[in-house]
Enzyme design. Structure first.
Site, PDB file in Angstrom:
ATOM      1  N   ASP A   1       0.838  -1.196   0.000  1.00 29.85           N
ATOM      2  CA  ASP A   1       0.000   0.000   0.000  1.00 29.85           C
ATOM      3  C   ASP A   1       0.873   1.246   0.000  1.00 29.85           C
ATOM      4  OD1 ASP A   1      -2.925   1.070   0.484  1.00 29.85           O
ATOM      5  OD2 ASP A   1      -1.582   2.236   1.778  1.00 29.85           O
TER       6      ASP A   1
ATOM      7  N   TYR B   1       3.669   9.659   0.386  1.00 32.66           N
ATOM      8  CA  TYR B   1       4.599   9.026   1.312  1.00 32.66           C
ATOM      9  C   TYR B   1       6.052   9.353   0.968  1.00 32.66           C
ATOM     10  CZ  TYR B   1       0.446   6.242   2.485  1.00 32.66           C
ATOM     11  OH  TYR B   1      -0.812   5.835   2.835  1.00 32.66           O
TER      12      TYR B   1
ATOM     13  N   LYS C   1      -2.069   6.149  -4.517  1.00 27.66           N
ATOM     14  CA  LYS C   1      -3.125   7.126  -4.260  1.00 27.66           C
ATOM     15  C   LYS C   1      -2.843   8.468  -4.945  1.00 27.66           C
ATOM     16  CE  LYS C   1      -3.472   4.925   0.256  1.00 27.66           C
ATOM     17  NZ  LYS C   1      -2.114   4.349   0.320  1.00 27.66           N
TER      18      LYS C   1
ATOM     19  N   HIS D   1      -6.819   9.988  -2.499  1.00 29.11           N
ATOM     20  CA  HIS D   1      -6.254   9.905  -1.149  1.00 29.11           C
ATOM     21  C   HIS D   1      -7.136  10.612  -0.114  1.00 29.11           C
ATOM     22  CE1 HIS D   1      -2.121   9.463   1.010  1.00 29.11           C
ATOM     23  NE2 HIS D   1      -3.123   9.267   1.845  1.00 29.11           N
TER      24      HIS D   1
END
Length: 319
Positions: free
Chosen positions: A39, A44, A73, A106
């Site tokens: 994921d 990130y 996302k 997201h």
């Protein structure tokens, strides 16, 4: 559901907050330990390293691309229809992939576009000199139409949403030509989200629970206190003792036994294996009910709290 080419594994490896310098090794080790669900997200800031870990695992024969379920996302700054495909192509290039198994919006939050050359990932503040979160007038309807186009082009196998509430789900289902297949939200014993889970099932949506261990994901961010750990609850500890499992395994088992997929994050090899080892036991119905009864609607990842403190903007998305 759209193009249900394979089933999403119930336990995934969450990549939020995995530092770049250890991320490629962490991904490789996760795949080696048996994880097939990763994921990821633009925000990130480690998708290049995630891609390196995936490539090394495939090159070493640990798995094939077809064995893996890769989620990423769409970030807030790419909601406009002309930016959605660009954002996906950037993610695919970083991950060294030709397609994603699942692409999610997201947050239901649109912000002004930030060029990749200016800053990537752009995070929450458009102009660091101003130091304030800004919003863009892009309706979620427009963003979803662009997501549908990605599916139609074969760049993503499934599309879905993160951090949507029940009202937004009803709205999305009223106009979606290609229905979402997955809803990803925060859920753990302190935030069971029973109504949202029931609605997701009514709409035939699979649910992925992020932060399935609750406070543990937020201690280092000062968004939770050590006293909030669900692992210290009596019912959890008693179940762990009965089963010969750890408290974390009990809480993770509670998540999948509810019917959700979960994406715990760890970079410790022993925890990687521990988090996967939750399919050889079951919690009793009483244990399930007592763990669910710990619910206090405690949401750790709430823009209504952190946006004001960190980005000088009050922007709640949950009531």
């Amino acid at each position: 559901m759209p193009n249900s080419h394979k089933e999403m594994p119930k336990v995934g490896f969450g990549l939020w907050k995995i530092p770049q310098d250890i991320c490629a090794d962490a991904v490789y080790n996760a795949i080696k330990a048996g994880y097939r669900h990763l994921d990821s997200a633009c925000d990130y800031g480690n998708e290049v390293q995630v891609g390196e870990g995936i490539k090394r695992a495939i090159d070493d024969g640990l798995c094939t691309r077809a064995d893996l379920w890769i989620t990423s996302k769409l970030w807030n700054t790419y909601h406009a229809k002309e930016h959605v495909k660009l954002a996906l192509e950037k993610t695919l290039a970083d991950l060294q992939l030709d397609y994603l198994d699942l692409y999610l919006i997201h947050f239901p939050i649109a912000q002004p576009f930030v060029d990749f050359e200016d800053r990537y990932p752009p995070e929450w503040i458009t102009d660091p000199a101003v130091g304030k979160m800004e919003l863009a007038p892009v309706p979620l309807f427009e963003t979803w139409q662009a997501m549908e186009s990605l599916y139609e082009k074969g760049l993503v196998k499934q599309i879905g949403i993160c951090n949507y509430n029940t009202g937004l789900l009803h709205d999305l289902m009223s106009y979606a030509q290609i229905k979402p297949s997955v809803l990803q939200v925060e859920s753990h014993p302190y935030l069971t989200q029973e109504s949202l889970m029931r609605l997701a099932a009514q709409y035939d949506l699979d649910v992925t629970a992020f932060s399935p261990l609750g406070a543990l994901s937020y201690l280092e961010l000062d968004m939770a206190g050590a006293a909030e750990s669900v692992l210290e609850q009596t019912v959890v500890k008693q179940a762990a003792q009965r089963l010969g499992k750890t408290a974390a395994q009990v809480v993770l088992r509670w998540g999948v036994q509810r019917g959700n997929a979960i994406i715990p994050k760890t970079s410790r090899p022993e925890r990687l294996k521990e988090n996967l080892d939750i399919f050889d036991f079951e919690l009793t119905s009483q244990e399930m009910d007592e763990i669910s009864a710990l619910n206090s609607n405690r949401r750790f990842n709430d823009p209504g709290n952190f946006c004001e403190g960190a980005f000088n903007t009050f922007h709640p998305i949950y009531d």
